[in-house]
Design a protein around this motif. Structure first.
Motif, PDB file in Angstrom:
ATOM      1  N   PRO A  43       5.810   2.382  11.442  1.00  0.00           N
ATOM      2  CA  PRO A  43       6.041   3.793  10.958  1.00  0.00           C
ATOM      3  C   PRO A  43       7.464   4.184  11.152  1.00  0.00           C
ATOM      4  O   PRO A  43       8.011   4.069  12.123  1.00  0.00           O
ATOM      5  CB  PRO A  43       5.094   4.630  11.803  1.00  0.00           C
ATOM      6  CG  PRO A  43       5.132   3.596  13.035  1.00  0.00           C
ATOM      7  CD  PRO A  43       5.272   2.257  12.744  1.00  0.00           C
ATOM      8  N   SER A  44       7.973   4.714   9.971  1.00  0.00           N
ATOM      9  CA  SER A  44       9.564   4.948   9.997  1.00  0.00           C
ATOM     10  C   SER A  44       9.817   6.354  10.624  1.00  0.00           C
ATOM     11  O   SER A  44       8.896   7.163  10.954  1.00  0.00           O
ATOM     12  CB  SER A  44       9.771   5.257   8.598  1.00  0.00           C
ATOM     13  OG  SER A  44       9.164   6.454   7.892  1.00  0.00           O
ATOM     14  N   LYS A  45      11.056   6.396  11.176  1.00  0.00           N
ATOM     15  CA  LYS A  45      11.622   7.719  11.708  1.00  0.00           C
ATOM     16  C   LYS A  45      12.596   8.321  10.863  1.00  0.00           C
ATOM     17  O   LYS A  45      12.778   9.625  11.015  1.00  0.00           O
ATOM     18  CB  LYS A  45      12.584   7.441  12.967  1.00  0.00           C
ATOM     19  CG  LYS A  45      11.448   6.437  14.206  1.00  0.00           C
ATOM     20  CD  LYS A  45      12.313   6.070  15.315  1.00  0.00           C
ATOM     21  CE  LYS A  45      11.568   5.403  16.270  1.00  0.00           C
ATOM     22  NZ  LYS A  45      12.471   4.999  17.271  1.00  0.00           N
ATOM     23  N   VAL A  46      13.159   7.958   9.749  1.00  0.00           N
ATOM     24  CA  VAL A  46      13.802   8.334   8.575  1.00  0.00           C
ATOM     25  C   VAL A  46      13.714   7.793   7.326  1.00  0.00           C
ATOM     26  O   VAL A  46      13.529   6.624   7.409  1.00  0.00           O
ATOM     27  CB  VAL A  46      15.286   8.382   8.983  1.00  0.00           C
ATOM     28  CG1 VAL A  46      15.884   6.900   9.181  1.00  0.00           C
ATOM     29  CG2 VAL A  46      16.323   9.163   8.197  1.00  0.00           C
ATOM     30  N   ASN A  75      -1.235  -1.347   3.616  1.00  0.00           N
ATOM     31  CA  ASN A  75      -0.312  -0.275   4.486  1.00  0.00           C
ATOM     32  C   ASN A  75       1.085  -0.458   4.095  1.00  0.00           C
ATOM     33  O   ASN A  75       1.395  -1.243   3.013  1.00  0.00           O
ATOM     34  CB  ASN A  75      -0.292  -0.346   5.749  1.00  0.00           C
ATOM     35  CG  ASN A  75       0.074  -1.890   6.272  1.00  0.00           C
ATOM     36  OD1 ASN A  75       0.840  -2.358   5.935  1.00  0.00           O
ATOM     37  ND2 ASN A  75      -0.908  -2.109   7.492  1.00  0.00           N
ATOM     38  N   HIS A  76       2.098   0.340   4.271  1.00  0.00           N
ATOM     39  CA  HIS A  76       3.374   0.383   3.907  1.00  0.00           C
ATOM     40  C   HIS A  76       4.041  -1.316   4.272  1.00  0.00           C
ATOM     41  O   HIS A  76       4.629  -1.612   3.356  1.00  0.00           O
ATOM     42  CB  HIS A  76       4.223   1.598   4.727  1.00  0.00           C
ATOM     43  CG  HIS A  76       4.035   2.862   4.075  1.00  0.00           C
ATOM     44  ND1 HIS A  76       4.887   3.962   3.590  1.00  0.00           N
ATOM     45  CD2 HIS A  76       2.793   3.382   3.693  1.00  0.00           C
ATOM     46  CE1 HIS A  76       4.294   4.884   3.525  1.00  0.00           C
ATOM     47  NE2 HIS A  76       3.049   4.603   3.226  1.00  0.00           N
ATOM     48  N   ALA A  77       3.985  -1.620   5.479  1.00  0.00           N
ATOM     49  CA  ALA A  77       4.331  -2.848   5.632  1.00  0.00           C
ATOM     50  C   ALA A  77       3.889  -3.958   4.514  1.00  0.00           C
ATOM     51  O   ALA A  77       4.770  -4.711   4.256  1.00  0.00           O
ATOM     52  CB  ALA A  77       4.186  -3.272   6.893  1.00  0.00           C
ATOM     53  N   GLN A  78       2.605  -3.843   4.391  1.00  0.00           N
ATOM     54  CA  GLN A  78       2.157  -4.944   3.762  1.00  0.00           C
ATOM     55  C   GLN A  78       2.711  -4.991   2.206  1.00  0.00           C
ATOM     56  O   GLN A  78       2.986  -5.804   1.527  1.00  0.00           O
ATOM     57  CB  GLN A  78       0.391  -4.957   3.541  1.00  0.00           C
ATOM     58  CG  GLN A  78      -0.046  -5.341   5.014  1.00  0.00           C
ATOM     59  CD  GLN A  78      -1.553  -4.920   5.176  1.00  0.00           C
ATOM     60  OE1 GLN A  78      -2.004  -4.134   4.387  1.00  0.00           O
ATOM     61  NE2 GLN A  78      -2.236  -5.647   5.991  1.00  0.00           N
TER      62      GLN A  78
END
Length: 381
Positions: free
Chosen positions: A211-214, A300-303
């Motif tokens: 999960p990104s922070k920015v 998901n985002h990473a996949q």
């Protein structure tokens, strides 16, 4: 353009400095963005309910600028023009991240930056390199095609910045390929630029992986896309001018560049065509990009990022395998492969949508039957 100290150690130094600067500045940017409510635009991203800081490209820009300045003997005038043009792009991105810009305003700024690179720095496509059987072209056409190429690549890269990690991963693949090739062909100046981009993006990815922070934002995606367009043009022209027996020369001149940038180029072309067929503006934002489709397929985002990054690497490897073939072979091979993979993805997606529709219909039929039984039971009672 730049006269730099050669050597692999110098490249690692440049990448390391860029990485360190971006790594140190990114938390500061996140803090400032949080305090000033510089958040991502909700309707452009997938998880719009979780707004996060944007303008992550600012630390990357400073990292590239400082690392190049520290690592090279600078031709001040030409380097100044490079930074002026890229700063215009950066400013457009900042303005778009803070408040909306009209398309024509962004376009004007991009044209000005492209003209500076093409006409002043003389970084341009000098010919068509045998594409369509054409080699020599008039100067004005050279300027026009080069400026068009810069604008297309800049905006194509901007459009793939839709999920965590994707733009950063694609940028790393592109800058690594170009950086290594420039180093092997002794085009040291552009090797340093590529490795500076690489270092900045590697640091950014520490904060942007799901999960990104920015988010990179238009500040970063337009700026990185702009730099990638410059090194792409230099790659095509320098490769063409290498001796025929040079070990690192590609006999295809445009094909390898297309292969390296295949994810943003193919996705942008595909989305633009679909929008126009629906009677909408090509610039109208929607959620029909490849990364959106992968998310709706259950990734998901990473996949999703991993799949598209892998595809990008496969196309780079394909270009290397076809290194000794001309564009008339390489370009059709790339196009057919991209269309095949894209069509398979579309068919899987459509099949999934149809399956969900059938499940919904069946659920509604079951619900109506149950409701009818309950109604009859109440009447009987």
């Amino acid at each position: 353009m730049l006269e730099v100290n050669k050597g692999i150690s110098g490249l690692f130094f440049t990448a390391g400095i860029a990485f360190l600067i971006a790594l140190l500045l990114m938390p500061v940017l996140i803090l400032i963005a949080e305090k000033n409510n510089f958040k991502d635009k909700p309707f452009l991203k997938v998880n719009s309910s979780l707004l996060k800081p944007t303008m992550g490209g600012l630390p990357i820009y400073f990292a590239i600028f400082i690392s190049i300045s520290l690592s090279s003997d600078v031709d001040f005038i030409q380097t100044l023009y490079l930074w002026v043009s890229s700063f215009i792009i950066l400013t457009i991105g900042i303005r778009e991240d803070v408040s909306f810009l009209r398309s024509y305003q962004k376009f004007i700024g991009q044209i000005v930056s492209a003209v500076i690179i093409v006409a002043v720095c003389d970084i341009r496509l000098m010919s068509l390199y045998g594409l369509f059987g054409v080699y020599e072209i008039p100067l004005v056409i050279s300027y026009g095609i080069s400026a068009f190429t810069i604008i297309v690549i800049t905006n194509a890269y901007n459009l793939i910045d839709g999920i965590d990690g994707l733009a950063g991963s694609v940028g790393i693949i592109c800058s690594l390929f170009f950086g290594v090739w420039f180093y092997l062909t002794e085009a040291s100046a552009y090797a340093f630029i590529s490795f500076a981009i690489l270092g900045g993006l590697l640091a950014f990815l520490q904060f942007n992986w799901a999960p990104s922070k920015v988010f990179m934002g238009d500040t970063g995606s337009l700026m990185i896309g702009f730099f990638l367009s410059i090194v792409t043009i230099k790659f095509i022209d320098l490769n063409y001018n290498l001796q025929a027996d040079h070990p690192f020369r590609f006999d295809s001149f445009v094909g390898p560049a297309v292969a390296v940038l295949i994810v943003p180029l193919y996705d942008t072309l595909r989305v633009f065509i679909k929008r126009m067929l629906r009677g909408k503006s090509p610039m109208h934002p929607d959620r029909t990009h490849l990364h959106h489709i992968l998310l709706r397929l259950g990734c998901n985002h990473a996949q999703a990022t991993g799949i598209l990054a892998t595809v990008n690497v496969i196309f780079v490897l394909l270009a290397l395998v076809l290194k000794s073939f001309p564009d008339m072979v390489v370009l059709p091979a790339l196009i057919i492969t991209a269309l095949t993979l894209g069509t398979i993805t579309e068919l899987i997606f459509k099949s999934m949508i149809e399956k969900r529709k059938e499940e919904l219909k069946e659920r509604n039929r079951t619900y109506r039957k149950e409701a009818k039984v309950i109604s009859i039971s109440k009447s009987a009672g």
